[in-house]
Design a protein around this motif. Sequence first.
Motif, PDB file in Angstrom:
ATOM      1  N   MET A 114       0.835  -1.196   0.000  1.00 17.74           N
ATOM      2  CA  MET A 114       0.000   0.000   0.000  1.00 17.74           C
ATOM      3  C   MET A 114       0.875   1.252   0.000  1.00 17.74           C
ATOM      4  O   MET A 114       1.941   1.275   0.606  1.00 17.74           O
ATOM      5  N   VAL A 115       0.387   2.290  -0.661  1.00 16.95           N
ATOM      6  CA  VAL A 115       1.069   3.574  -0.703  1.00 16.95           C
ATOM      7  C   VAL A 115       0.052   4.681  -0.453  1.00 16.95           C
ATOM      8  O   VAL A 115      -1.149   4.483  -0.604  1.00 16.95           O
ATOM      9  N   GLY A 116       0.554   5.854  -0.055  1.00 21.87           N
ATOM     10  CA  GLY A 116      -0.330   6.993   0.124  1.00 21.87           C
ATOM     11  C   GLY A 116       0.111   7.906   1.248  1.00 21.87           C
ATOM     12  O   GLY A 116       1.107   7.648   1.930  1.00 21.87           O
ATOM     13  N   PRO A 117      -0.643   8.984   1.455  1.00 24.53           N
ATOM     14  CA  PRO A 117      -0.268   9.996   2.443  1.00 24.53           C
ATOM     15  C   PRO A 117      -0.678   9.642   3.867  1.00 24.53           C
ATOM     16  O   PRO A 117      -1.610   8.870   4.094  1.00 24.53           O
ATOM     17  N   VAL A 118       0.017  10.244   4.807  1.00 23.77           N
ATOM     18  CA  VAL A 118      -0.362  10.212   6.213  1.00 23.77           C
ATOM     19  C   VAL A 118      -0.570  11.679   6.603  1.00 23.77           C
ATOM     20  O   VAL A 118       0.364  12.476   6.557  1.00 23.77           O
ATOM     21  N   ILE A 119      -1.796  12.010   6.957  1.00 21.88           N
ATOM     22  CA  ILE A 119      -2.180  13.387   7.240  1.00 21.88           C
ATOM     23  C   ILE A 119      -2.332  13.580   8.744  1.00 21.88           C
ATOM     24  O   ILE A 119      -2.924  12.746   9.426  1.00 21.88           O
ATOM     25  N   GLY A 170       4.009  17.578  -8.222  1.00 16.11           N
ATOM     26  CA  GLY A 170       3.927  18.566  -9.285  1.00 16.11           C
ATOM     27  C   GLY A 170       2.915  19.621  -8.874  1.00 16.11           C
ATOM     28  O   GLY A 170       2.335  19.549  -7.784  1.00 16.11           O
ATOM     29  N   ASP A 171       2.692  20.592  -9.709  1.00 12.64           N
ATOM     30  CA  ASP A 171       1.725  21.641  -9.398  1.00 12.64           C
ATOM     31  C   ASP A 171       0.290  21.124  -9.402  1.00 12.64           C
ATOM     32  O   ASP A 171      -0.564  21.640  -8.684  1.00 12.64           O
ATOM     33  N   ASP A 172       0.013  20.112 -10.240  1.00 16.05           N
ATOM     34  CA  ASP A 172      -1.356  19.650 -10.415  1.00 16.05           C
ATOM     35  C   ASP A 172      -1.666  18.292  -9.802  1.00 16.05           C
ATOM     36  O   ASP A 172      -2.828  17.902  -9.735  1.00 16.05           O
ATOM     37  N   GLU A 173      -0.637  17.561  -9.365  1.00 18.09           N
ATOM     38  CA  GLU A 173      -0.906  16.264  -8.752  1.00 18.09           C
ATOM     39  C   GLU A 173       0.278  15.795  -7.916  1.00 18.09           C
ATOM     40  O   GLU A 173       1.408  16.217  -8.114  1.00 18.09           O
ATOM     41  N   ILE A 174      -0.053  14.915  -6.978  1.00 20.96           N
ATOM     42  CA  ILE A 174       0.942  14.161  -6.212  1.00 20.96           C
ATOM     43  C   ILE A 174       0.639  12.693  -6.470  1.00 20.96           C
ATOM     44  O   ILE A 174      -0.525  12.283  -6.440  1.00 20.96           O
ATOM     45  N   VAL A 175       1.685  11.916  -6.740  1.00 21.34           N
ATOM     46  CA  VAL A 175       1.520  10.488  -6.955  1.00 21.34           C
ATOM     47  C   VAL A 175       2.461   9.751  -6.019  1.00 21.34           C
ATOM     48  O   VAL A 175       3.657  10.038  -5.974  1.00 21.34           O
ATOM     49  N   TRP A 176       1.912   8.808  -5.258  1.00 14.35           N
ATOM     50  CA  TRP A 176       2.701   7.901  -4.435  1.00 14.35           C
ATOM     51  C   TRP A 176       2.724   6.564  -5.165  1.00 14.35           C
ATOM     52  O   TRP A 176       1.701   6.104  -5.679  1.00 14.35           O
ATOM     53  N   TYR A 177       3.892   5.910  -5.229  1.00 14.40           N
ATOM     54  CA  TYR A 177       4.022   4.710  -6.027  1.00 14.40           C
ATOM     55  C   TYR A 177       5.136   3.833  -5.468  1.00 14.40           C
ATOM     56  O   TYR A 177       5.908   4.239  -4.616  1.00 14.40           O
ATOM     57  N   LEU A 178       5.202   2.630  -6.002  1.00 14.19           N
ATOM     58  CA  LEU A 178       6.275   1.683  -5.690  1.00 14.19           C
ATOM     59  C   LEU A 178       7.169   1.550  -6.900  1.00 14.19           C
ATOM     60  O   LEU A 178       6.688   1.547  -8.037  1.00 14.19           O
ATOM     61  N   ASP A 179       8.460   1.440  -6.673  1.00 12.83           N
ATOM     62  CA  ASP A 179       9.396   1.240  -7.779  1.00 12.83           C
ATOM     63  C   ASP A 179       9.351  -0.198  -8.281  1.00 12.83           C
ATOM     64  O   ASP A 179       9.408  -0.459  -9.465  1.00 12.83           O
ATOM     65  N   ARG A 180       9.246  -1.130  -7.346  1.00 13.27           N
ATOM     66  CA  ARG A 180       9.310  -2.541  -7.707  1.00 13.27           C
ATOM     67  C   ARG A 180       8.068  -3.265  -7.215  1.00 13.27           C
ATOM     68  O   ARG A 180       7.372  -2.802  -6.325  1.00 13.27           O
ATOM     69  N   GLU A 181       7.800  -4.397  -7.769  1.00 13.38           N
ATOM     70  CA  GLU A 181       6.645  -5.213  -7.389  1.00 13.38           C
ATOM     71  C   GLU A 181       6.900  -6.000  -6.106  1.00 13.38           C
ATOM     72  O   GLU A 181       5.982  -6.385  -5.421  1.00 13.38           O
ATOM     73  N   ASP A 182       8.170  -6.282  -5.777  1.00 16.54           N
ATOM     74  CA  ASP A 182       8.457  -7.145  -4.617  1.00 16.54           C
ATOM     75  C   ASP A 182       8.611  -6.387  -3.324  1.00 16.54           C
ATOM     76  O   ASP A 182       8.657  -5.258  -3.191  1.00 16.54           O
ATOM     77  N   GLU A 230       1.684  20.299   2.445  1.00 15.69           N
ATOM     78  CA  GLU A 230       2.924  19.840   3.076  1.00 15.69           C
ATOM     79  C   GLU A 230       2.945  19.938   4.602  1.00 15.69           C
ATOM     80  O   GLU A 230       3.378  18.985   5.263  1.00 15.69           O
ATOM     81  N   PRO A 231       2.502  21.036   5.232  1.00 16.01           N
ATOM     82  CA  PRO A 231       2.537  21.079   6.700  1.00 16.01           C
ATOM     83  C   PRO A 231       1.652  20.020   7.373  1.00 16.01           C
ATOM     84  O   PRO A 231       1.915  19.613   8.496  1.00 16.01           O
ATOM     85  N   SER A 232       0.624  19.571   6.669  1.00 15.11           N
ATOM     86  CA  SER A 232      -0.274  18.550   7.220  1.00 15.11           C
ATOM     87  C   SER A 232       0.136  17.139   6.848  1.00 15.11           C
ATOM     88  O   SER A 232      -0.413  16.173   7.361  1.00 15.11           O
ATOM     89  N   LEU A 233       1.101  17.012   5.949  1.00 19.25           N
ATOM     90  CA  LEU A 233       1.569  15.705   5.499  1.00 19.25           C
ATOM     91  C   LEU A 233       2.695  15.252   6.432  1.00 19.25           C
ATOM     92  O   LEU A 233       3.843  15.653   6.282  1.00 19.25           O
ATOM     93  N   SER A 234       2.335  14.441   7.418  1.00 14.21           N
ATOM     94  CA  SER A 234       3.337  14.047   8.407  1.00 14.21           C
ATOM     95  C   SER A 234       4.248  12.934   7.907  1.00 14.21           C
ATOM     96  O   SER A 234       5.378  12.796   8.364  1.00 14.21           O
ATOM     97  N   SER A 235       3.752  12.156   6.957  1.00 18.14           N
ATOM     98  CA  SER A 235       4.533  11.050   6.431  1.00 18.14           C
ATOM     99  C   SER A 235       3.832  10.531   5.177  1.00 18.14           C
ATOM    100  O   SER A 235       2.795  11.059   4.779  1.00 18.14           O
ATOM    101  N   PHE A 236       4.381   9.477   4.598  1.00 22.56           N
ATOM    102  CA  PHE A 236       3.730   8.810   3.477  1.00 22.56           C
ATOM    103  C   PHE A 236       4.357   7.442   3.295  1.00 22.56           C
ATOM    104  O   PHE A 236       5.453   7.183   3.788  1.00 22.56           O
ATOM    105  N   ALA A 237       3.653   6.577   2.582  1.00 19.51           N
ATOM    106  CA  ALA A 237       4.169   5.254   2.254  1.00 19.51           C
ATOM    107  C   ALA A 237       4.449   5.203   0.763  1.00 19.51           C
ATOM    108  O   ALA A 237       3.648   5.680  -0.038  1.00 19.51           O
TER     109      ALA A 237
END
Length: 100
Positions: free
Chosen positions: A8-13, A88-100, A75-82
Amino acid sequence: MTETHVKMVGPVIRGVDADLADAVIEAVETDNPESEVTVDDRGGYIRISVPQRCRLTRTSLQDALGHDFTLSQLEPSLSSFAGRMHTGDDEIVWYLDRED
């Protein structure tokens, strides 16, 4: 039998601003319609998770908030992320580099 673990990936607010946290949840659900969004509210923080790739757009966040909002204001409310994060100006993307 092999059990597959979905990463799982995503923000921690930070949980201080409930309106912002609710808007981020709503925007993530809008921006990831094909994915199951998991919300884990721990009081002091809220973990928002999506399998493999999580997208958050400025447009969806502004729609959820009902007013203009730049992603840099998050950003001040983003305490962490997975995962890894691409901003970018129009989006944030959280992702994994590898499948494993």
